[in-house]
Write a protein that holds these residues in place. Sequence first.
Motif: not given
Length: 383
Positions: A241-261, A210-216
């Motif tokens: 949420x990836x699966x390896x051997x039946x087990x999940x991870x569940x984490x996210x990462x955020x990125x700024x396109x150029x400099x963030x406000x 899942x995810x999204x992108x937006x200015x704010x």
Amino acid sequence: MNGFTEADYRQRFTKAQSLMADAGVDALLLTTPSEFTYFAGFLTRFWESPARPWYLILPASGEPVAVIPAIGEVLMARSVVRDIRTWSSPDLIDDGVSLLADTLKQLRVARVGIPSGAETHMRVPLDDFAALKASLPKVRFGDDVGITRRLRMVKSVAEIEAIRTVCRIGERAFARVHEIAREGTPLDEVFRRFQMLCLEEGADWVPYLAGAAGQHGVADVISPATDRPLAKGDLLMLDTGLVKGGYFCDFDRNYSVGAPSDLVASAHAKSVEAAKAGFQASRPGVRACDVFHAMDAVCTGGSGTVSAGRMGHGLGLQLTEWPSLMAQDETVLEAGMVLTLEPVVETQNGFMIVHEENIVVTESGAEWLTKPIGPELPRLETA
């Protein structure tokens, strides 16, 4: 058996049967993919088809019994389960109901426990379950008094290592996001290519992205991707949420396109601070609600108003498991529990920053399963 030994599964049987004896439960009736994987090591993508019901019975003493469609016999024979009973399925007249009823009669059970409560479901057609109960009027079907939840909440050393492994796969994929995302890249293309990165880095499959992108920040965290191109100043969030051997991870990462406000940069730093507060609060004897309040104090000043309803949850064979990091959950943490910490910081006009890490509770506190990120947003290229 997915990297686990027969002794691992038999230890799970023994623990479950001890709890069943204490609670007066004669058998557990298990019907979902995670339960089949946990107790039998039975792992397949065939669960995507809802055409057939599957049953695994764990009696209070003795060996487990699989009552399954014949199409699964070969794979089940590779598991720890030796007593495998099959029927030709789908069957529009009797899709395993009589075979299951006969098996329960042979086991002489009076009380059957079925996992119930939050983070559980029963994967059986309602008509079939009604027919089963009608055919066994002297058998009492009810909840499993939390036996399955209690067992699965606390992970073994091998389970923790399995989750650590899949977290590392996710980290490697996130480290390559700059290869696939920059100003002008459509969000749906980022989604497709990120899943490819996850597979390249060793995931068995990617059941959740899942995810999204937006200015704010982002307005929600569950929508499918659109073809909107990433724009300068956007915050891009990817949650997998990836699966390896039946087990999940569940984490996210955020990125700024150029400099963030300044607004976005500040909110992201606060979300990282909140995750660290949750990490520091996570130790044996502390309640799930206490971890929530530690993060909420940073995110909202302690108001407890979280649009998502919680700030994290358990993790393992399901993307989300018990406990639930929210104000109402008084589950006491124990060493071996694997958690996601998922603080939410609102920015403006209904937008937010969501940050997520995975940890394991230890005897002395907590340990990061994902490498915690710093307060500065990583930047993606602009045109």
